[in-house]
Design a protein around this motif. Structure first.
Motif, PDB file in Angstrom:
ATOM      1  N   CYS A 107       0.836  -1.209   0.000  1.00 39.73           N
ATOM      2  CA  CYS A 107       0.000   0.000   0.000  1.00 39.73           C
ATOM      3  C   CYS A 107       0.871   1.260   0.000  1.00 39.73           C
ATOM      4  N   PRO A 108       0.434   2.294  -0.712  1.00 39.05           N
ATOM      5  CA  PRO A 108       1.165   3.562  -0.683  1.00 39.05           C
ATOM      6  C   PRO A 108       1.210   4.184   0.711  1.00 39.05           C
ATOM      7  N   GLY A 109       0.205   3.876   1.538  1.00 42.71           N
ATOM      8  CA  GLY A 109       0.121   4.490   2.861  1.00 42.71           C
ATOM      9  C   GLY A 109       0.795   3.693   3.951  1.00 42.71           C
ATOM     10  N   VAL A 110       1.625   2.726   3.585  1.00 45.76           N
ATOM     11  CA  VAL A 110       2.240   1.873   4.598  1.00 45.76           C
ATOM     12  C   VAL A 110       3.132   2.700   5.536  1.00 45.76           C
ATOM     13  N   MET A 111       3.267   2.229   6.753  1.00 46.24           N
ATOM     14  CA  MET A 111       4.062   2.940   7.760  1.00 46.24           C
ATOM     15  C   MET A 111       5.514   3.084   7.318  1.00 46.24           C
ATOM     16  N   ALA A 112       6.178   4.100   7.897  1.00 44.57           N
ATOM     17  CA  ALA A 112       7.613   4.235   7.676  1.00 44.57           C
ATOM     18  C   ALA A 112       8.371   3.183   8.470  1.00 44.57           C
ATOM     19  N   GLY A 113       7.754   2.670   9.526  1.00 45.04           N
ATOM     20  CA  GLY A 113       8.375   1.642  10.357  1.00 45.04           C
ATOM     21  C   GLY A 113       7.940   1.787  11.795  1.00 45.04           C
ATOM     22  N   TYR A 114       8.365   0.833  12.631  1.00 45.19           N
ATOM     23  CA  TYR A 114       8.122   0.938  14.066  1.00 45.19           C
ATOM     24  C   TYR A 114       9.177   1.854  14.680  1.00 45.19           C
ATOM     25  N   TRP A 115       8.727   2.728  15.542  1.00 43.79           N
ATOM     26  CA  TRP A 115       9.603   3.743  16.136  1.00 43.79           C
ATOM     27  C   TRP A 115      10.751   3.078  16.910  1.00 43.79           C
ATOM     28  N   HIS A 116      11.978   3.376  16.442  1.00 49.17           N
ATOM     29  CA  HIS A 116      13.183   2.894  17.116  1.00 49.17           C
ATOM     30  C   HIS A 116      13.194   1.372  17.290  1.00 49.17           C
ATOM     31  N   ASP A 117      12.685   0.670  16.285  1.00 51.02           N
ATOM     32  CA  ASP A 117      12.662  -0.798  16.372  1.00 51.02           C
ATOM     33  C   ASP A 117      12.842  -1.371  14.969  1.00 51.02           C
TER      34      ASP A 117
END
Length: 533
Positions: A385-395
């Motif tokens: 998806c284009p709206g996927v998260m940038a990632g889990y914060w500091h993980d």
């Protein structure tokens, strides 16, 4: 150009301030309101005040509050490149400390209802520099921006003494907009980093392809804004589309039905447990909801029997379902046309579907080895998806486990049919493996909902020395109804294989739920004699 084609949230705010400055953006049941022009100005003042405190792009601003006008303004700090951190007010103090320590905000904005909680957190969070109070008690305080005292700063005083200048920070679409913690229904909450690009992509998909919003719509937001369902799927799409949105501080079925009628609301977002509560309220049969063109439901699976009842009760409203997650954004939609098709015998199977993939998104079903499965085969749902998260914060490790080459392991199990409709079977971690056989709780729960005595049901697994896990259920009966364990078990056995049937049924007055209305099976496992499975 319209606001839905903007690149950042700040662009959306500025667009509406220019094109509809006097139109109400948000209202509350208590009579408060703010126009689009006022909203942009107040956000500017908030950004300016936080800048005076030394906050710079990338710094976090946390908020602990029920839904209210100022809450939405806190998300607006993204104009200055700051990152909003909405906190779940249902959490215990020890849980809040963990989230605050993890996200490390410099500012905590608190509704006065949670002031005492925040006071107790202060000594545990020495790096949290500033505390801001919402509500009447927070007005007229002597503390001013820049104060290094140990007291509180009133939110309105903070804005009153700040300049109404547009922030100078350069904000890009890929920058973090907010840090949203998952509900922790299957484990410890994780901080999901959502970007401007991701949020606005979902705004566009939701407003145009899912809800067909126009500026003439009047929206109602009742889900808590700390949850992605409250702000990602409903609130921001309505704002971006230029709608007026009514904010409700909390869900109560009678109050919601009254507001839907009195305000002539055109669209509302609820979760299945809310729909169930509305159906069982006396007002459901008499309220005039002729203006309600759309009931949008998401966040958890809707039992087919419950959906049938809802479509019969609210027959003048169209129904739309979307499937997605905090990490993925919006993935599929079961449209109004699909629901109409499902109301006829030939399309009834669609009541169990969560729809087809939205444009610019992809879904595949894979086995444990990552091999794509065929039509009708149950496996892990993976989405692109284009709206996927940038990632889990500091993980980075947790991010790498679920996000590879843009494909997200959603943690859900499901299958695709020959027409491309997705069927959500269950969460991976909710699946019960008993005697080597897989049991999907949603399938068993659907049988419970066919019994007229059952108000709510949750199926889960508990440890068993022989079968490793055994299937059990917690059931809430409707007021005035009676049922016994053996009679219910017999009904379930007439529909399902023996290994799928609950070995025990626990009657209770309510089911534990997250802020988004999801049943917390891990709490049920603890309560009824199981360790975390």
């Amino acid at each position: 150009m319209n606001a839905l084609s903007c690149a950042t949230l700040g662009d959306v705010l500025r667009f509406h301030a220019r094109h509809r400055p006097d139109k109400p953006a948000f209202e509350t049941a208590g009579g408060a309101s703010v126009t689009f022009g006022q909203f942009n100005s107040r956000v500017n003042r908030l950004c300016s005040a936080l800048g005076q405190w030394g906050l710079r792009k990338g710094d976090r601003v946390a908020v602990l509050s029920r839904n209210r006008l100022e809450y939405v303004e806190v998300f607006g700090v993204a104009k200055a490149g700051l990152v909003a951190v909405p906190l779940n007010w249902r959490l215990a103090e020890a849980e809040l400390v963990k989230l605050l320590a993890h996200s490390a905000p410099q500012v905590l904005i608190v509704d006065e209802a949670y002031k005492e909680v925040a006071e107790r957190l202060r000594s545990l969070l020495p790096d949290l520099r500033h505390f801001v109070l919402l509500g009447p008690e927070g007005a007229g305080r002597e503390d001013v921006p820049g104060s290094e005292g140990s007291g509180w700063t009133g939110y309105e005083d903070l804005l009153r003494q700040a300049a109404d200048d547009e922030p100078e920070a350069l904000v890009a679409p890929g920058d973090a907009l907010c840090l949203v913690y998952t509900s922790g229904t299957t484990g410890a909450p994780k901080g999901v980093t959502l970007t401007h690009r991701g949020l606005l992509d979902n705004c566009n998909a939701s407003a145009t392809d899912v809800m067909a919003l126009t500026e003439d719509d009047y929206s109602l937001a009742v889900l808590p804004l700390f949850h992605v369902g409250g702000m990602w799927y409903h609130l921001f799409p309505c704002f971006a589309a230029g709608c007026t949105t009514l904010l409700m501080a909390e869900f109560e079925p009678g109050a919601l039905l009254r507001e839907l009628q009195a305000r002539k609301v055109t669209n509302v977002h609820v979760v299945p447990t809310m729909i169930n509560a509305m159906l069982n309220h006396p007002l459901a049969a008499t309220a005039d909801l002729s203006h309600l063109r759309l009931i949008f439901y998401a966040a958890s699976s809707m039992p087919a029997e419950l959906l049938r009842r809802a479509m019969q009760c609210f027959s003048r409203s169209g129904f739309v379902q979307s499937y997605g997650s905090t990490e993925a954004g919006m993935v599929t939609v079961l449209s109004v046309a699909d629901h109409l098709r499902a109301s006829k015998p030939a399309g009834e199977h669609l009541l169990s579907s969560c729809g087809r993939v939205l444009k610019e998104r992809r879904v595949r079903i894979v086995d444990d080895a990552g091999t794509e499965l065929g039509v009708g085969e149950i496996g892990a749902i993976s989405s692109y998806c284009p709206g996927v998260m940038a990632g889990y914060w500091h993980d980075a490790d947790a991010t790498a486990k679920v996000l590879q080459d843009g494909w997200l392991d959603t943690g859900d199990l499901g299958y695709l049919d020959g027409e491309g409709y997705l069927y959500l079977v269950d969460r991976k971690n909710d699946m019960v493996v008993t005697g080597g056989e897989n049991v999907y709780p949603s399938e068993v729960e659907a049988c419970f909902y066919q019994d007229p005595a059952v108000l709510e049901a949750a199926v889960f697994g508990v440890a068993d020395p022989r079968w490793v896990e055994r299937v059990v259920a917690a059931v809430v009966l409707r007021p005035g109804f009676e049922a016994d364990e053996q009679a219910l078990m017999q009904r379930i056995r007439s529909h399902l294989a023996a290994y799928k049937c609950p070995k025990d049924i626990f009657f209770t007055t309510d089911l534990p739920k997250s802020g988004a209305g999801k049943v917390l099976r891990k709490e049920l496992r603890k309560k009824y004699g199981a360790s975390e499975l």
